[in-house]
Motif scaffolding. Structure first.
Motif: not given
Lengths: 118, 118
Positions: B14, B18, B92-96, B99-100, B103
């Motif tokens: 992750p 990021l 792999r990373y649901p919602g990530l 969200g970004i 934002a």
DNA sequence: GCACTAGTTCCAGATTCCCGAACCATGGGA
DNA sequence: TCCCATGGTTCGGGAATCTGGAACTAGTGC
């Protein structure tokens, strides 16, 4: 000893939050603060796996988290208590924290946790 | 000219994602690639506000995005085409990503966009 | 072949990060 | 009251990372 800064979420750009949580140690610290609700700085030291993080690094990590609007730190006598600011972050950037925390959880580096509770 | 690397999402932690998106320029580039569906490297140059980003920096930004699993780059003759890997990231990373991106949109730095379409 | 375009690589200067050492502030004892 | 232990912060310098100009490579058309 200069006072602890707590910027308003309005003044915090998304990249500050991403940068703060892009460090696995800081992310682990924040997740611990979030799940425990409140954590003293040195208490976090022992709990980050088996690695020992120097005090000065810890202090700096807390500062980064604080200035990214992720935690609120209060001095209580000799120690500092750190509280998550999830609700405020969620209000400003909906879904951001949840996405990030879930990502670390999906990578097996954090307990799956409900995000917005403080 | 070494070949373009495209790691599997399984190999991407992750923090790599990021870190890649914690840079406003890279985030803007990725958002453009995402909304346009496909973007050549130099075409992105002119569109990042009024600032001019040097070619070497651009090239490096694309590399970071690529190695964070966010984009897939293919050479077509003399130029490189970049495609988003949103679906894979989302799997792999649901919602990530959502969200970004939201934002950045909330901060007025990106058009609000539906995330998972490629 | 030559020139042009798109992009990469190299490298040096600037910036940021990390962490040990020294320091500060508070709360007990003796 | 004076000292000391505890909990944390600040400072400073070496390591790592980032930035961007200059030189280079690869493809395309003439």
């Amino acid at each position: 000893m200069r006072p602890l800064l707590h910027p308003s979420l309005d003044d915090i750009p998304p990249e500050a939050i991403l940068h703060a949580l892009a460090d696995p140690d800081r992310a682990a610290m924040f997740i611990k603060i979030m799940t425990d609700g409140c954590v003293g700085a040195c208490s976090a030291l022992s709990s980050l796996g088996d690695r020992v993080i120097p005090k000065s690094s810890l202090s700096n990590h807390f500062k980064v988290l604080r200035e990214a609007g992720l935690i609120r730190s209060e001095r209580h006598g000799v120690e500092v208590r750190n509280h998550p600011r999830c609700k405020e972050v969620e209000a400003r950037y909906p879904g951001l924290l949840e996405g990030i925390i879930n990502a670390y959880a999906a990578a097996g580096r954090a307990p799956a946790a409900t995000v917005v509770e403080e």
